[in-house]
Design an enzyme around this catalytic site. Structure first.
Site, PDB file in Angstrom:
ATOM      1  N   GLN A 140       7.740 -19.704 -24.136  1.00  0.00           N
ATOM      2  CA  GLN A 140       8.922 -19.609 -24.959  1.00  0.00           C
ATOM      3  C   GLN A 140       9.429 -18.171 -24.949  1.00  0.00           C
ATOM      4  OE1 GLN A 140       8.627 -21.693 -28.638  1.00  0.00           O
ATOM      5  NE2 GLN A 140      10.204 -20.466 -29.603  1.00  0.00           N
TER       6      GLN A 140
ATOM      7  N   SER B 216       1.129 -19.659 -22.626  1.00  0.00           N
ATOM      8  CA  SER B 216       1.330 -20.367 -23.889  1.00  0.00           C
ATOM      9  C   SER B 216       1.931 -21.749 -23.630  1.00  0.00           C
ATOM     10  CB  SER B 216       2.199 -19.527 -24.828  1.00  0.00           C
ATOM     11  OG  SER B 216       2.281 -20.117 -26.100  1.00  0.00           O
ATOM     12  N   LEU B 217       3.181 -21.950 -24.017  1.00  0.00           N
ATOM     13  CA  LEU B 217       3.866 -23.221 -23.770  1.00  0.00           C
ATOM     14  C   LEU B 217       3.785 -23.631 -22.305  1.00  0.00           C
ATOM     15  CD1 LEU B 217       5.932 -25.479 -24.494  1.00  0.00           C
ATOM     16  CD2 LEU B 217       7.727 -23.781 -24.141  1.00  0.00           C
TER      17      LEU B 217
ATOM     18  N   ARG C 150       4.292 -30.459 -30.695  1.00  0.00           N
ATOM     19  CA  ARG C 150       3.735 -29.109 -30.860  1.00  0.00           C
ATOM     20  C   ARG C 150       4.773 -28.165 -31.466  1.00  0.00           C
ATOM     21  NH1 ARG C 150       3.454 -24.312 -27.390  1.00  0.00           N
ATOM     22  NH2 ARG C 150       1.402 -23.296 -27.437  1.00  0.00           N
TER      23      ARG C 150
ATOM     24  N   HIS D 270       0.024 -18.226 -32.193  1.00  0.00           N
ATOM     25  CA  HIS D 270      -1.303 -17.790 -31.715  1.00  0.00           C
ATOM     26  C   HIS D 270      -2.054 -16.964 -32.767  1.00  0.00           C
ATOM     27  CE1 HIS D 270      -0.541 -19.618 -27.897  1.00  0.00           C
ATOM     28  NE2 HIS D 270       0.632 -19.009 -27.863  1.00  0.00           N
TER      29      HIS D 270
ATOM     30  N   GLN E 109      -5.698 -23.549 -28.454  1.00  0.00           N
ATOM     31  CA  GLN E 109      -4.742 -22.595 -27.877  1.00  0.00           C
ATOM     32  C   GLN E 109      -3.676 -22.155 -28.873  1.00  0.00           C
ATOM     33  OE1 GLN E 109      -1.192 -23.378 -26.473  1.00  0.00           O
ATOM     34  NE2 GLN E 109      -1.368 -22.683 -24.347  1.00  0.00           N
TER      35      GLN E 109
END
Length: 306
Positions: free
Chosen positions: A11, A90-91, A115, A196, A245
């Protein structure tokens, strides 16, 4: 032996028009966008291709990014360019898992939609924040944040770029302390939550329940997980890693080094922007890095690599 990795941005890379020329040129890409629209009840072409405020809201961003990246990847692979390993920031890890064979695009897209909603709604607006710390090593950033309750490291992106996360006041205090410790800059990020961070542990628990409704399939190739920066070859590990995660640091620099040590010498970033290529220049200038953001990019890269 030369190895190729497909890498996928997270993102923040999203932009209006991402994947549009692929959509206009490929029936396969249209199918994936149509599947996403039907699966989510959202007009994915409108979300990705027309100016709108939703594209910057994480509950929409995540599904839009994964739809665009996986649609582009499908056409790239159809042209004969395939990876030996995948990874995503991440994403982007959801794209990596799908590209590695672990999830069908529709399952990856519907899962990241959930999510995104969880990440946006778990922490009330204003209570969490993130900041990019430039010019300090990870160890120094860790030492400072460990002294400030409510602040922690979110991303180890590359040498000299670390992101911190947590409670707003704690992140602001840590940013000032890190500037005093020698950071060149400490920039508060325009994000909708403390991604996170431990503040999102409950979102991970809810995501774990959601994953039970999705189909996961044996991996055709390995991917590298953000949580440990190690190869995953068994899809049975994936659900627990994805649940973790959401509230764990993204070990991107270490993930890239893991792939390079395994012989990966060619990295293909698929999706909007060149963020990961920028990180790569700081991690290891000796590897080849390509970006595929447009149809023209794809044709050039395939002409060189296939």
């Amino acid at each position: 032996m030369n190895k190729t990795a497909f890498i996928f941005p997270g993102q923040g890379a999203q932009k209006c028009g991402m994947g549009k020329d692929f959509y206009e040129n490929s029936e396969l890409v249209k199918e994936i966008f149509d599947t996403a629209t039907a699966e989510l009840g959202l007009d994915m072409t409108k979300l990705c291709f027309e100016e709108n405020e939703q594209l910057d809201q994480t509950e929409y961003t995540q599904a839009a990014m994964v739809t665009a990246c996986l649609a582009m990847t499908a056409e790239i692979e159809k042209r004969g360019l395939t990876p030996d390993v995948t990874a995503g920031l991440s994403l982007g890890e959801y794209c990596a898992i799908s590209a590695a064979g672990g999830m069908q695009p529709k399952d990856a897209i519907s899962l990241v939609r959930k999510r995104g909603i969880l990440m946006q709604n778990t922490v009330p607006a204003g209570e969490g924040a993130m900041a990019a710390i430039l010019g300090l090593d990870g160890e120094t950033v860790e030492k400072v944040t460990e002294e400030i309750p409510g602040a922690s490291v979110a991303n180890y992106n590359c040498p000299g770029q670390i992101v911190i996360t947590g409670k707003t006041a704690a992140v602001e205090k840590a940013a000032e302390s890190l500037k005093a410790a020698g950071a060149k800059r400490a920039v508060l990020l325009n994000v909708s939550g403390p991604f996170h961070s431990k503040m999102l542990e409950s979102a991970g628990e809810e995501l774990a329940k959601e994953m039970e409704k999705r189909n996961f399939e044996p991996l055709a190739i390995p991917y590298v997980t953000n949580v440990t920066a190690k190869y995953v070859t068994d899809i049975k590990e994936t659900k627990a890693l994805l649940a973790k995660q959401i509230s764990s640091p993204v070990r991107w620099e270490e993930s890239v080094r893991t792939m390079i040590e395994d012989g990966v010498d060619t990295f293909v970033e698929i999706g909007p922007g060149k963020t990961l290529a920028g990180f790569m220049r700081r991690i290891d200038k000796g590897v080849k890095v390509y970006n595929i953001e447009t149809w023209e990019d794809m044709e050039k890269v395939i002409a060189e690599l296939v």
